[in-house]
Design a protein around this motif. Structure first.
Motif, PDB file in Angstrom:
ATOM      1  N   VAL A 132      -3.764  53.809  13.324  1.00 24.71           N
ATOM      2  CA  VAL A 132      -4.482  52.538  13.270  1.00 24.71           C
ATOM      3  C   VAL A 132      -3.551  51.436  12.749  1.00 24.71           C
ATOM      4  O   VAL A 132      -3.477  50.338  13.317  1.00 24.71           O
ATOM      5  CB  VAL A 132      -5.742  52.649  12.388  1.00 24.71           C
ATOM      6  N   LEU A 133      -2.802  51.754  11.676  1.00 24.97           N
ATOM      7  CA  LEU A 133      -1.866  50.761  11.124  1.00 24.97           C
ATOM      8  C   LEU A 133      -0.813  50.379  12.155  1.00 24.97           C
ATOM      9  O   LEU A 133      -0.475  49.203  12.312  1.00 24.97           O
ATOM     10  CB  LEU A 133      -1.188  51.311   9.865  1.00 24.97           C
ATOM     11  N   ALA A 135      -1.151  50.423  15.296  1.00 26.42           N
ATOM     12  CA  ALA A 135      -1.752  49.636  16.367  1.00 26.42           C
ATOM     13  C   ALA A 135      -1.928  48.173  15.952  1.00 26.42           C
ATOM     14  O   ALA A 135      -1.914  47.277  16.786  1.00 26.42           O
ATOM     15  CB  ALA A 135      -3.097  50.240  16.766  1.00 26.42           C
ATOM     16  N   ILE A 136      -2.123  47.944  14.645  1.00 33.86           N
ATOM     17  CA  ILE A 136      -2.320  46.568  14.169  1.00 33.86           C
ATOM     18  C   ILE A 136      -1.006  45.803  14.204  1.00 33.86           C
ATOM     19  O   ILE A 136      -0.905  44.703  14.738  1.00 33.86           O
ATOM     20  CB  ILE A 136      -2.862  46.574  12.723  1.00 33.86           C
TER      21      ILE A 136
ATOM     22  N   VAL B  30      -6.823  44.180  14.125  1.00 40.41           N
ATOM     23  CA  VAL B  30      -6.074  44.542  15.343  1.00 40.41           C
ATOM     24  C   VAL B  30      -6.020  43.339  16.279  1.00 40.41           C
ATOM     25  O   VAL B  30      -7.051  42.766  16.622  1.00 40.41           O
ATOM     26  CB  VAL B  30      -6.735  45.731  16.080  1.00 40.41           C
ATOM     27  N   PRO B  31      -4.801  42.921  16.649  1.00 41.36           N
ATOM     28  CA  PRO B  31      -4.682  41.711  17.464  1.00 41.36           C
ATOM     29  C   PRO B  31      -4.990  41.974  18.937  1.00 41.36           C
ATOM     30  O   PRO B  31      -4.154  41.810  19.789  1.00 41.36           O
ATOM     31  CB  PRO B  31      -3.219  41.307  17.268  1.00 41.36           C
TER      32      PRO B  31
END
Lengths: 282, 306
Positions: A132-133, A135-136, B30-31
Motif C-alpha cells: 500500500v505504501l 502504491a502511494i 493514493v494519487p
C-alpha cells in the motif's frame, strides 16, 4: 578476543562474511567488473527468434529478455540490494531504538502512546502495508528503502523497549538517579551502551529481512523499477521465460538467497558471541 | 479471568479501529482517481463528477471515513470499484481457499520444523545437526517467490508430478503449502532444537534417565511435550507472516484466495478490496495473538494471565 576475531573463528560466520564481502566488492567496483553497461541492449544479445541467449563466452550468464547481459545486471543489482539493505535497515534500527528507548525510559503517557502505536503496526501484515505504501509513493530506490524501514522498525522498538524497561529498574540505574544524575546522562552513559549488542545483532539480521522484502516487492513489480537492476525485478521481468531459460530466474534467485544467508549467518553468530546468556540457543 | 478477557477483547477492538483508520488514511492518499477509473477513458468530466458524488468521494476526509466505518460495523465492506460486486462477498468467496492453504502450510511447517528440530537436538553437535541447521538457515533466507518458482520448475515442469498452478485437488495443494511452509519450518526447527536442548538439561530429565528409563521414552514422554510449548505459542503470533506469504504464494501458483484478490486489486487500485483484505488480515492477526495469549496458561500452568 575481539568480537571480529571470535566471529571469523566460526566457519559458518566466516562463510557469511565471505558472501557479504564478495557482494560488497561487486557493488563497489561494478563499473570495472562488468563487461557491459547494465541497461545496454545488445545487438547480438538475442537469438534470431528473439529468445534470450544461454550462458556463453561473450555473455557469461547469458542475456535477458531484452538482450541485456545478465552478469552485468546481476553485479549492478548487488548495489541495489546493499544500498536498500543498509539504508532501510539503518533507518529501521535507529527509529526502532529511538522509540523503544524513549518509551521504555520515560514510560508514562508518552510510553503508552508509542507502544500502543507499535501494537497497532504489528497488526498489519508487513507485505500488504509495504504494498500500500509503495502504491502511494511512486517507487524509486530511496522510497522503497523508506517503505521497508517504515515496516521493519516495529520489531526493534519492541525488543529495545522491553530491555530498557528491565534495565531502568536495575539497582545501578536507581543509584545513579538517587545521586542526582540527569536523564540525558543516564540515557547516554548507561542505557544506550547496554543496547549496543542488541542493536548490532539487529543491524545484521535486519539486513537479511530487508534484502528479502526488497526482492519480494521488486518481484511483485512495485519495488525498484526497471531499468535500474534489482535481483527481484530481474526475476519479475524474466519469469515468463522460466521454463525455457531457467537461469534468468534461478541465478538472481540464488544471489538473493546467498546474500540473505550471509547476513543471517553473521547475525546469528554475533548474537551468540555478544549475549552469553544465549549460548547454544538459536 | 473474565476481566482479563474483557480487557483483551476491548484492546483488540481498539487496534482494529486503529487499523481501519490508518488503512483508510493511506488509501485516501493514493494519487489515483477511482471515479475516473470507473468511468473509463472516454467519459466526460460531468460523468466522472457524478460518480464522484455518488461514491461520496467529494466529501471531506473525516466524513468519508465516518461513512466507511458505520457501514463496516453493519458488516458492509463496500463495493469493488471495478468488479461491480460487494467486497464482503468477494472476500467470503475466496477465504476458504486461503484458509485451506494456511492450515495445510501450518501443518507442513510443524511436521518439518518439529521433526528437524528434534533430530538436531538429539544428535546435538554431530554433523547431522550441523547440516540440518544450515538447511534451516537456507530456509529462512530464501524468498518465498524463489522457493515457489523453484518447486514449480522441478516438480511441475521437469518431473510433472504436480500441476503448474490452479486449485481443486490435493495435488494442487502440495507445492503452495510446501512453499509457504519452508520459511516457518526453518524458524520452527531452530526454535524446537534450542527448546528441546533446554528441557533435556533440566533436573527432572536427569532423574528420569537416572532411574533407568529408556531414552526414547524420556524424550517423547517427558521432554517433547514441554519443549513444544514455545512452538505452539508461536503459531498464533505467526499469522502475520502467513498473511504476507499468501499474497506472494497465491500469485506465483494462481491460487484463488484473498492474497491473489489483494494483489489484483492493488494493480488496479481497487481501494475497497485492498481495505477489505487488509482489515480481514488484521482481524486474523489480532485474533491469532489473542488466542495465543489465552491458550498459553492452559498449555503451561506456570504462565499466569495478567
Amino acid at each position: 578476543m575481539s568480537v571480529l576475531k571470535q566471529l571469523l573463528a566460526r566457519p559458518l560466520a566466516l562463510f557469511g562474511f565471505l558472501i557479504v564481502s564478495i557482494t560488497a566488492i561487486f557493488a563497489l567496483f561494478a563499473p570495472w567488473l562488468t563487461p557491459f553497461a547494465p541497461e545496454a541492449q545488445m545487438f547480438d544479445g538475442l537469438t534470431i527468434e528473439g529468445a534470450p541467449l544461454p550462458p556463453n563466452a561473450q555473455f557469461w550468464l547469458g542475456t535477458d529478455l531484452l538482450g541485456r547481459d545478465l552478469f552485468s545486471r546481476l553485479v549492478y543489482g548487488a548495489q541495489t540490494s546493499l544500498i536498500i539493505g543498509i539504508v532501510a535497515n539503518g533507518v529501521a534500527v535507529s527509529l526502532g531504538a529511538f522509540v523503544g528507548i524513549v518509551a521504555g525510559f520515560f514510560r508514562g503517557w508518552i510510553g503508552t502512546i508509542l507502544m500502543r502505536f507499535t501494537d497497532l503496526m504489528m497488526a498489519f501484515p508487513a507485505l500488504l502495508l509495504a504494498i500500500v505504501l509503495a502504491a502511494i509513493f511512486k517507487p524509486s530506490l530511496w522510497i522503497v528503502a523508506l517503505v521497508i524501514a517504515m515496516v521493519n522498525w516495529v520489531q526493534v522498538a519492541r525488543v529495545i523497549f522491553a530491555q530498557t524497561v528491565s534495565l531502568s529498574e536495575r539497582d545501578f540505574i536507581v543509584a545513579e538517579r538517587s545521586i542526582g544524575a540527569s536523564s540525558p546522562r543516564i540515557l547516554f552513559h548507561h542505557i544506550l551502551p547496554h543496547m549496543v549488542p542488541t542493536l548490532l545483532v539487529w543491524s545484521t539480521l535486519g539486513i537479511a529481512t530487508t534484502v528479502l522484502l526488497e526482492a519480494t516487492l521488486s518481484y511483485l513489480g512495485i519495488g525498484v523499477q526497471p531499468p535500474i537492476p534489482s535481483w527481484g525485478n530481474i526475476i519479475f521481468e524474466n519469469q515468463t521465460y522460466f521454463t525455457s531459460a531457467p537461469w534468468l530466474v534461478f541465478v538472481p534467485g540464488g544471489a538473493i538467497v546467498l546474500l540473505a544467508l550471509g547476513f543471517n549467518l553473521i547475525g546469528d553468530a554475533l548474537r551468540d558471541i555478544l549475549d552469553p546468556t544465549l549460548k547454544g540457543k538459536s | 479471568m473474565y476481566a482479563y478477557l474483557f480487557r483483551r477483547v476491548l484492546q483488540a477492538a481498539l487496534i482494529l479501529l486503529g487499523v481501519s483508520f490508518i488503512t483508510f488514511t493511506l488509501l485516501y492518499l493514493v494519487p489515483a482517481d477511482p471515479a475516473r477509473q470507473i468511468a473509463g477513458r472516454s467519459a466526460t468530466a460531468q460523468t466522472v463528477e457524478n460518480i464522484r458524488v455518488q461514491l461520496g468521494l467529494n466529501l471531506p476526509f473525516y466524513e468519508q471515513y465516518w461513512r466507511y466505518l458505520t457501514s463496516l460495523l453493519q458488516g458492509d465492506f463496500g463495493r469493488s470499484y471495478l468488479q461491480k460486486s460487494e467486497v464482503g462477498e468477494l472476500i467470503a468467496a475466496r477465504l476458504p481457499a486461503s484458509l485451506l492453504l494456511m492450515v495445510s502450510a501450518i501443518f507442513t511447517e510443524l511436521v518439518f520444523g518439529v521433526l528437524i528440530g528434534v533430530v538436531a537436538a538429539i544428535k546435538r553437535d554431530s554433523w547431522l545437526d550441523k547440516v540440518l541447521m544450515v538447511l534451516s538457515f537456507i530456509g529462512v533466507s530464501a524468498p518465498q517467490f524463489v522457493v515457489g518458482i523453484l518447486l514449480l520448475y522441478v516438480f511441475a515442469v521437469q518431473l510433472q508430478w504436480f500441476p503448474i498452478g490452479g486449485y481443486g485437488t490435493f495435488a494442487h495443494l502440495v507445492l503452495p503449502s510446501l512453499t509457504l511452509g519452508v520459511l516457518g519450518a526453518g524458524w520452527y526447527s531452530r526454535m524446537m532444537r534450542s527448546s528441546l536442548i533446554d528441557v533435556l538439561t533440566q533436573d527432572y530429565i536427569r532423574t528420569a534417565k537416572a532411574k533407568g528409563m529408556p531414552s526414547v521414552r524420556v524424550i517423547f514422554r517427558h521432554a517433547l511435550p514441554n519443549a513444544l510449548l514455545p512452538i505452539i505459542a508461536m503459531i498464533g503470533i505467526d499469522i502475520g507472516f502467513f498473511m504476507s506469504g499468501i499474497v506472494v504464494v497465491e500469485s506465483v501458483f494462481g491460487w484463488p484466495g484473498i492474497g491473489q484478490l489483494a494483489w489484483q486489486a492493488i494493480q488496479r487500485i481497487d481501494i475497497p478490496i485492498i481495505m477489505g483484505v487488509t482489515l480481514v488480515s488484521a482481524c486474523a492477526i489480532v485474533l491469532g495473538n489473542l488466542v495465543a495469549d489465552l491458550v498459553a496458561p492452559f498449555v503451561d500452568p506456570r504462565i499466569k494471565l495478567k
